[in-house]
Design a protein around this motif. Sequence first.
Motif, PDB file in Angstrom:
ATOM      1  N   VAL A 179       0.834  -1.203   0.000  1.00 43.46           N
ATOM      2  CA  VAL A 179       0.000   0.000   0.000  1.00 43.46           C
ATOM      3  C   VAL A 179       0.867   1.250   0.000  1.00 43.46           C
ATOM      4  O   VAL A 179       0.607   2.208  -0.745  1.00 43.46           O
ATOM      5  CB  VAL A 179      -0.942  -0.003   1.221  1.00 43.46           C
ATOM      6  CG1 VAL A 179      -1.770   1.272   1.255  1.00 43.46           C
ATOM      7  CG2 VAL A 179      -1.863  -1.217   1.179  1.00 43.46           C
ATOM      8  N   VAL A 180       1.899   1.251   0.830  1.00 43.77           N
ATOM      9  CA  VAL A 180       2.790   2.410   0.896  1.00 43.77           C
ATOM     10  C   VAL A 180       3.490   2.625  -0.441  1.00 43.77           C
ATOM     11  O   VAL A 180       3.557   3.748  -0.960  1.00 43.77           O
ATOM     12  CB  VAL A 180       3.820   2.241   2.030  1.00 43.77           C
ATOM     13  CG1 VAL A 180       4.837   3.380   1.993  1.00 43.77           C
ATOM     14  CG2 VAL A 180       3.125   2.191   3.382  1.00 43.77           C
ATOM     15  N   SER A 181       4.019   1.547  -1.021  1.00 42.90           N
ATOM     16  CA  SER A 181       4.711   1.658  -2.312  1.00 42.90           C
ATOM     17  C   SER A 181       3.772   2.172  -3.392  1.00 42.90           C
ATOM     18  O   SER A 181       4.144   3.044  -4.197  1.00 42.90           O
ATOM     19  CB  SER A 181       5.282   0.294  -2.712  1.00 42.90           C
ATOM     20  OG  SER A 181       6.226  -0.165  -1.781  1.00 42.90           O
ATOM     21  N   ALA A 182       2.554   1.632  -3.411  1.00 40.94           N
ATOM     22  CA  ALA A 182       1.579   2.074  -4.412  1.00 40.94           C
ATOM     23  C   ALA A 182       1.206   3.535  -4.200  1.00 40.94           C
ATOM     24  O   ALA A 182       1.061   4.303  -5.167  1.00 40.94           O
ATOM     25  CB  ALA A 182       0.336   1.192  -4.351  1.00 40.94           C
ATOM     26  N   ALA A 183       1.063   3.930  -2.933  1.00 36.82           N
ATOM     27  CA  ALA A 183       0.719   5.324  -2.637  1.00 36.82           C
ATOM     28  C   ALA A 183       1.800   6.275  -3.136  1.00 36.82           C
ATOM     29  O   ALA A 183       1.505   7.340  -3.701  1.00 36.82           O
ATOM     30  CB  ALA A 183       0.507   5.493  -1.136  1.00 36.82           C
ATOM     31  N   LYS A 184       3.058   5.893  -2.955  1.00 38.14           N
ATOM     32  CA  LYS A 184       4.165   6.741  -3.410  1.00 38.14           C
ATOM     33  C   LYS A 184       4.208   6.853  -4.921  1.00 38.14           C
ATOM     34  O   LYS A 184       4.761   7.817  -5.467  1.00 38.14           O
ATOM     35  CB  LYS A 184       5.481   6.192  -2.869  1.00 38.14           C
ATOM     36  CG  LYS A 184       5.617   6.355  -1.360  1.00 38.14           C
ATOM     37  CD  LYS A 184       6.905   5.767  -0.836  1.00 38.14           C
ATOM     38  CE  LYS A 184       7.045   5.995   0.665  1.00 38.14           C
ATOM     39  NZ  LYS A 184       8.285   5.395   1.220  1.00 38.14           N
ATOM     40  N   ASN A 185       3.610   5.877  -5.594  1.00 40.32           N
ATOM     41  CA  ASN A 185       3.542   5.906  -7.057  1.00 40.32           C
ATOM     42  C   ASN A 185       2.258   6.549  -7.563  1.00 40.32           C
ATOM     43  O   ASN A 185       1.942   6.482  -8.754  1.00 40.32           O
ATOM     44  CB  ASN A 185       3.675   4.491  -7.617  1.00 40.32           C
ATOM     45  CG  ASN A 185       5.072   3.927  -7.453  1.00 40.32           C
ATOM     46  OD1 ASN A 185       6.058   4.661  -7.536  1.00 40.32           O
ATOM     47  ND2 ASN A 185       5.173   2.627  -7.201  1.00 40.32           N
ATOM     48  N   GLY A 186       1.484   7.141  -6.641  1.00 39.96           N
ATOM     49  CA  GLY A 186       0.297   7.882  -7.036  1.00 39.96           C
ATOM     50  C   GLY A 186      -0.931   7.042  -7.307  1.00 39.96           C
ATOM     51  O   GLY A 186      -1.828   7.471  -8.039  1.00 39.96           O
ATOM     52  N   ALA A 187      -1.016   5.846  -6.696  1.00 42.06           N
ATOM     53  CA  ALA A 187      -2.128   4.937  -6.991  1.00 42.06           C
ATOM     54  C   ALA A 187      -3.454   5.383  -6.384  1.00 42.06           C
ATOM     55  O   ALA A 187      -4.516   5.018  -6.890  1.00 42.06           O
ATOM     56  CB  ALA A 187      -1.793   3.531  -6.499  1.00 42.06           C
ATOM     57  N   ASN A 189      -1.748   7.997  10.781  1.00 43.86           N
ATOM     58  CA  ASN A 189      -1.313   6.626  10.533  1.00 43.86           C
ATOM     59  C   ASN A 189      -1.716   6.118   9.152  1.00 43.86           C
ATOM     60  O   ASN A 189      -1.337   5.008   8.760  1.00 43.86           O
ATOM     61  CB  ASN A 189      -1.895   5.694  11.596  1.00 43.86           C
ATOM     62  CG  ASN A 189      -1.437   6.051  12.992  1.00 43.86           C
ATOM     63  OD1 ASN A 189      -0.355   6.593  13.173  1.00 43.86           O
ATOM     64  ND2 ASN A 189      -2.254   5.755  13.986  1.00 43.86           N
ATOM     65  N   LEU A 190      -2.465   6.932   8.429  1.00 46.86           N
ATOM     66  CA  LEU A 190      -2.910   6.572   7.084  1.00 46.86           C
ATOM     67  C   LEU A 190      -2.362   7.552   6.046  1.00 46.86           C
ATOM     68  O   LEU A 190      -2.880   7.646   4.940  1.00 46.86           O
ATOM     69  CB  LEU A 190      -4.449   6.576   7.038  1.00 46.86           C
ATOM     70  CG  LEU A 190      -5.149   5.546   7.929  1.00 46.86           C
ATOM     71  CD1 LEU A 190      -6.606   5.935   8.166  1.00 46.86           C
ATOM     72  CD2 LEU A 190      -5.080   4.163   7.321  1.00 46.86           C
ATOM     73  N   THR A 191      -1.313   8.257   6.436  1.00 53.94           N
ATOM     74  CA  THR A 191      -0.748   9.305   5.596  1.00 53.94           C
ATOM     75  C   THR A 191       0.624   8.883   5.055  1.00 53.94           C
ATOM     76  O   THR A 191       1.478   8.423   5.812  1.00 53.94           O
ATOM     77  CB  THR A 191      -0.612  10.612   6.395  1.00 53.94           C
ATOM     78  OG1 THR A 191      -1.920  11.039   6.800  1.00 53.94           O
ATOM     79  CG2 THR A 191       0.042  11.701   5.558  1.00 53.94           C
ATOM     80  N   VAL A 192       0.811   9.033   3.757  1.00 54.40           N
ATOM     81  CA  VAL A 192       2.072   8.705   3.097  1.00 54.40           C
ATOM     82  C   VAL A 192       2.533   9.936   2.325  1.00 54.40           C
ATOM     83  O   VAL A 192       1.786  10.462   1.483  1.00 54.40           O
ATOM     84  CB  VAL A 192       1.912   7.504   2.135  1.00 54.40           C
ATOM     85  CG1 VAL A 192       3.212   7.242   1.377  1.00 54.40           C
ATOM     86  CG2 VAL A 192       1.479   6.261   2.898  1.00 54.40           C
ATOM     87  N   GLY A 201       2.662  12.926   3.171  1.00 60.48           N
ATOM     88  CA  GLY A 201       1.749  14.043   3.360  1.00 60.48           C
ATOM     89  C   GLY A 201       0.371  13.848   2.769  1.00 60.48           C
ATOM     90  O   GLY A 201      -0.500  14.717   2.922  1.00 60.48           O
ATOM     91  N   GLN A 202       0.142  12.733   2.097  1.00 61.41           N
ATOM     92  CA  GLN A 202      -1.157  12.474   1.479  1.00 61.41           C
ATOM     93  C   GLN A 202      -1.952  11.466   2.302  1.00 61.41           C
ATOM     94  O   GLN A 202      -1.425  10.406   2.668  1.00 61.41           O
ATOM     95  CB  GLN A 202      -0.978  11.937   0.059  1.00 61.41           C
ATOM     96  CG  GLN A 202      -0.306  12.909  -0.887  1.00 61.41           C
ATOM     97  CD  GLN A 202      -0.330  12.418  -2.325  1.00 61.41           C
ATOM     98  OE1 GLN A 202      -0.679  11.279  -2.606  1.00 61.41           O
ATOM     99  NE2 GLN A 202       0.048  13.281  -3.255  1.00 61.41           N
ATOM    100  N   LEU A 203      -3.202  11.796   2.591  1.00 60.21           N
ATOM    101  CA  LEU A 203      -4.099  10.877   3.284  1.00 60.21           C
ATOM    102  C   LEU A 203      -4.613   9.885   2.249  1.00 60.21           C
ATOM    103  O   LEU A 203      -5.424  10.230   1.401  1.00 60.21           O
ATOM    104  CB  LEU A 203      -5.260  11.642   3.920  1.00 60.21           C
ATOM    105  CG  LEU A 203      -6.302  10.801   4.652  1.00 60.21           C
ATOM    106  CD1 LEU A 203      -5.686  10.029   5.810  1.00 60.21           C
ATOM    107  CD2 LEU A 203      -7.445  11.692   5.157  1.00 60.21           C
ATOM    108  N   ILE A 204      -4.126   8.646   2.297  1.00 58.56           N
ATOM    109  CA  ILE A 204      -4.383   7.721   1.186  1.00 58.56           C
ATOM    110  C   ILE A 204      -5.468   6.690   1.508  1.00 58.56           C
ATOM    111  O   ILE A 204      -5.740   5.824   0.683  1.00 58.56           O
ATOM    112  CB  ILE A 204      -3.075   7.002   0.774  1.00 58.56           C
ATOM    113  CG1 ILE A 204      -2.401   6.278   1.947  1.00 58.56           C
ATOM    114  CG2 ILE A 204      -2.105   8.010   0.184  1.00 58.56           C
ATOM    115  CD1 ILE A 204      -2.738   4.840   2.103  1.00 58.56           C
ATOM    116  N   GLY A 261       6.065   6.033   6.800  1.00 55.54           N
ATOM    117  CA  GLY A 261       6.996   6.827   6.016  1.00 55.54           C
ATOM    118  C   GLY A 261       8.369   6.208   5.847  1.00 55.54           C
ATOM    119  O   GLY A 261       9.270   6.851   5.279  1.00 55.54           O
ATOM    120  N   SER A 262       8.555   4.973   6.317  1.00 53.83           N
ATOM    121  CA  SER A 262       9.846   4.291   6.173  1.00 53.83           C
ATOM    122  C   SER A 262       9.860   3.463   4.901  1.00 53.83           C
ATOM    123  O   SER A 262       9.109   2.491   4.767  1.00 53.83           O
ATOM    124  CB  SER A 262      10.101   3.388   7.389  1.00 53.83           C
ATOM    125  OG  SER A 262      11.155   2.485   7.138  1.00 53.83           O
TER     126      SER A 262
END
Length: 537
Positions: free
Chosen positions: A128-136, A163-166, A168-171, A482-483
């Motif tokens: 989920v974190v990886s996908a969020a960083k890629n703009g999913a 806890n649901l923020t990557v 700075g984005q609430l994903i 964020g890690s």
Amino acid sequence: MKKKIVSMLLTSAMVVGLAACGGASSTESGVTNGQSSGQEGSGESAQAEGSGERQTITWSVIDVNAGVNAVGDYADEIIQQIEDYCGADLDIIWYANDALSEKNSLALTSPSTMPQIMSWGGTVTGDVVSAAKNGAFVDLNNYIWDSEKYPYLSQLSKEVAANLTVNGQLIALPRTRVVGRYGLSYRQDWAQKLGVELPENATPDDVYKMLYAFTYDDPDGNGVDDTIGMEMTLYTGPFDIIQTWFGCGNGWQEVDGKLMPVWTTDEYFEAVEYIKKLYDDGLMPADFYSRPTDSWSNGCKTGENGVFIDVLDSGKRIWQYFEADETYTASVVNPDEPATMNLYGAVNGHTLATAGYNGFFTLSATTLDTEEKIEAALTLLDRLCSPEMLTLTQYGLEGINYEYDTDGYIVDLDAETEDQAAVELANNYKGLNQLLTFLPSSESSTGAIPIATNKFNEAQDAAYAAALPYAELNPALSYLVGSDTYSQVGADLDEQVTAARTQYICGSISLEEFKNTLDSIRSQGYDTIIEEVNAQR
């Protein structure tokens, strides 16, 4: 006789118990419900502003009912009411709980066909974190804080949102849960008979004495050596709770101004030695590591065990089991009365806190490719928090699945009956509670429904309130999101820590081997995770 609903949190608590334990094994249904009808919403519809037509929302939803979700005679009518009230048509894809992670990972590889809303279990990690960083996913910060458009979603706790923020984005939106929900429950009549009831400020030694008595002092009075103090399965969450009793925190702990995993602390090893003693002394099942989680709590219900350590509402349900007509269990102190459970909570001034949620929903940035679609999806999620939709998704249709008594409380027509046709009435709405965020909180959401209270519900609420001041939060949770290293290997390394702990407790490895394994886990990436977590503070 009809049975009055007695728990304000019954449905959500049952789902949490399943999620925490991995859920019931089921097969992917592969079916969809509520295909686009093309019918315009009624006057009560919450169709998104600016939308020229009613949107169809595709949604992957967790199946915890082995494919039996919204399949009753009135299921289509219920889906239609949801669609009309929320102003969107539903295309639901049910994924078995144990296949959810794999299905979602596959969906992420095909952005153009991703379900517009995706359900996830647990907390935000890994893919989920990886996908969020890629703009999913849609950045919900741009939408949900508008209290006029989203009166329920906008009440999301800022702490949980963190806890649901990557980046700075609430994903994601959480499936909210009570924070002070974990603790210890025990068989009150057994403890009373043996004189080992826990004092107000119980210590781990007090718990040990109770477990020993429940194992070796014949608490059921049948003269047979057939009891074991503590209920346990391959799900080792109870060990995490016990660890907090020794002051090592929840997952992570601040040590000399730096956040560190609890398994690097002296308190952790003191706790593990305590748990190992419980195991070595036969106070928990010797084969716990092979006992399936779907049989969890059966030991207490059948009289094998007397202590249950996990969510306090499970202790309540064991107590209800003792008093139900078909499973009535007599007290060993007074056979004319039913057995009871004490929802005790924290030990030694500590217990585990939840993350404030268990499971979450993401919105696809590719398939929700217009403002109208995004607003339709969010309006759907918001409107599902209304009292009308909470009632419909959890109790079905008035006059079919429930009715109101003279005091205005819901009476469940699906419960306490031997008529299979009546039991199957629940199939009308079964599984639809998996659509709910329970925002602004699970207590306020279910409190919006007029459900009668009684001693079980009152005991649960009192136990939650008593546990809350002692519930240890995970101070690193928002930083772990964020890690980069944690998103890549953290879940696997955490599993290695848990496995090594179990191996040491069961005697498969020595203390030196256990510590060497933990050192190896640090070198495999956890030292980097520690650095990345602390760099964000």
